[in-house]
Scaffold this motif. Sequence first.
Motif, short mmCIF file in Angstrom:
data_model
loop_
_atom_site.label_atom_id
_atom_site.label_comp_id
_atom_site.label_asym_id
_atom_site.label_seq_id
_atom_site.Cartn_x
_atom_site.Cartn_y
_atom_site.Cartn_z
N TYR A 1 0.85 -1.20 0.00
CA TYR A 1 0.00 0.00 0.00
C TYR A 1 0.88 1.25 0.00
N THR A 2 0.30 2.34 -0.46
CA THR A 2 0.89 3.66 -0.22
C THR A 2 -0.07 4.43 0.69
N PHE A 3 0.52 5.28 1.53
CA PHE A 3 -0.27 5.98 2.55
C PHE A 3 -0.29 7.47 2.27
N HIS A 4 -1.50 8.06 2.51
CA HIS A 4 -1.75 9.46 2.18
C HIS A 4 -2.60 10.08 3.28
N GLY A 5 -2.14 11.20 3.85
CA GLY A 5 -2.93 11.87 4.87
C GLY A 5 -2.05 12.51 5.93
N GLU A 6 -2.70 13.12 6.92
CA GLU A 6 -2.02 13.86 7.97
C GLU A 6 -2.02 13.07 9.27
N LYS A 7 -0.85 13.04 9.91
CA LYS A 7 -0.70 12.44 11.22
C LYS A 7 -0.14 13.48 12.18
N VAL A 8 -0.59 13.44 13.43
CA VAL A 8 -0.11 14.39 14.43
C VAL A 8 0.50 13.61 15.60
N PHE A 9 1.25 14.34 16.43
CA PHE A 9 1.90 13.74 17.60
C PHE A 9 2.77 12.54 17.21
N THR A 10 3.60 12.75 16.19
CA THR A 10 4.49 11.68 15.75
C THR A 10 5.77 11.76 16.57
N SER A 11 5.76 11.10 17.72
CA SER A 11 6.94 11.14 18.58
C SER A 11 8.14 10.54 17.87
N LEU A 12 9.33 11.07 18.22
CA LEU A 12 10.61 10.68 17.59
C LEU A 12 10.67 11.13 16.13
N ALA A 13 9.86 12.13 15.77
CA ALA A 13 9.77 12.54 14.36
C ALA A 13 11.12 12.82 13.70
N PRO A 14 12.07 13.45 14.37
CA PRO A 14 13.32 13.75 13.67
C PRO A 14 14.23 12.55 13.45
N VAL A 15 14.01 11.46 14.19
CA VAL A 15 15.04 10.41 14.25
C VAL A 15 14.56 9.00 13.94
N TRP A 16 13.26 8.76 13.85
CA TRP A 16 12.83 7.38 13.60
C TRP A 16 13.40 6.86 12.28
N THR A 17 13.65 5.57 12.26
CA THR A 17 14.05 4.91 11.01
C THR A 17 12.95 4.00 10.49
N ARG A 18 12.01 3.65 11.37
CA ARG A 18 10.84 2.86 11.02
C ARG A 18 9.62 3.56 11.63
N LEU A 19 8.49 3.52 10.95
CA LEU A 19 7.30 4.23 11.42
C LEU A 19 6.07 3.34 11.28
N LEU A 20 5.41 3.06 12.42
CA LEU A 20 4.15 2.32 12.38
C LEU A 20 3.03 3.32 12.11
N THR A 21 2.23 3.04 11.09
CA THR A 21 1.11 3.91 10.76
C THR A 21 -0.06 3.08 10.27
N PHE A 22 -1.18 3.76 10.01
CA PHE A 22 -2.32 3.07 9.41
C PHE A 22 -3.16 4.04 8.61
N GLY A 23 -3.95 3.49 7.71
CA GLY A 23 -4.88 4.25 6.90
C GLY A 23 -6.02 3.35 6.47
N ALA A 24 -7.05 3.94 5.89
CA ALA A 24 -8.23 3.18 5.47
C ALA A 24 -8.14 2.86 3.98
N ASP A 25 -8.35 1.60 3.66
CA ASP A 25 -8.48 1.17 2.26
C ASP A 25 -9.96 1.27 1.90
#
Length: 381
Positions: free
Chosen positions: A137-161
Amino acid sequence: MTFLTDDLLDLIHERAPEVDATNTFPDADLADLRAAGYLAAFVPTEFGGGGLTVEEVCAEQTRLAKASPATALGINMHQIIVGVGRHLAGHGIAAGETILREAAAGELFGFAISEPGNDLVLFGSTAEARPDGAGGYTFHGEKVFTSLAPVWTRLLTFGADRTDPDAVRNVFAILTRDAGGFDTVDDWDTLGMRGTQSNSTTLNGAPAPADRVLQVVEPGPSLEPIVFGIFSHFEVLLGATYLGMGLRAIEVAAAHVKNRRSVKNDDVYAHDPDIRWRLADAAIRMNSAQAEVTLVARELDEGRDHGMLWLPKLSSCKNAAAEASLHAVEQAIRACGGSSYSNSHELTRLYRDVLAGLFQPSDQESLHGAWANVVLGPIAR
């Protein structure tokens, strides 16, 4: 077993005021925590990690939060995702093992679930997950409160298909920083928890190939491994982190009132019965909250089956810790008097940091709604 020595925690504590004052990410703290093996502490030994249990990593998070709440809250998001990996791997989902092996190898996991104005939080997304035709999948949209934003190397996220409007599905996946498809918005200028640098993230086609898709599930509360894995570890580890703030506030206040003297009584305030009552009251609340967090963590380790009752129980655990810690900080400030109003006083920073617990899921409104359904049943629509 502990990964956080007293010397390391003292060093992190010394840095905390500057991190807060400059509104910067605590890079030195992260480097030291990495060197101490803390990024892999919660990874099972069979995957190359330290093998801490849920109860043990909660205890470590409490100690880290006493040293620096913002550093603890930031690294807490990584530990939550390691917990998700453990839960998925335990249910035979191969992507969970990938999380564990990568955490053991030094990757840093960030967390991008929350969305502007979306009070469904984990149970429904306003972002889009678009199938790529090859199982990813590709992900599109806005996320807030992304802790570790400057330094993460992996990011858990979700979106609706929403490919089929009659069968919308939530897609959970792990993104990699080097694959791109996102922008970090420099918008973290907050009252407290400044060192987390939880900047907003714009997903504009961030790719997750098939082997990085964790699960595709129906929206809404459930015990699906990905939903329960995130919800359970988020709530209990968040609770453990907030405990550290309340416990530290009591320590700071106790030291302060042993030296603060009353002109009227010609004695230290530690002997004033009202001050003693205040700090005792804070300690009593913290004792109960700590017991609740420990019990819930232990039951997760034991694999207790509470069915759907797990969700309100977990929400209670987090709320008990956040509210007790806010109460403890407030009582500590009252006990210390006007000097604690100065920005140079540690209680000022603890007060600003502990307030973040009011906003992080589950909030009091959703907690009481969940328990009303347990006690009274849902309202017929």
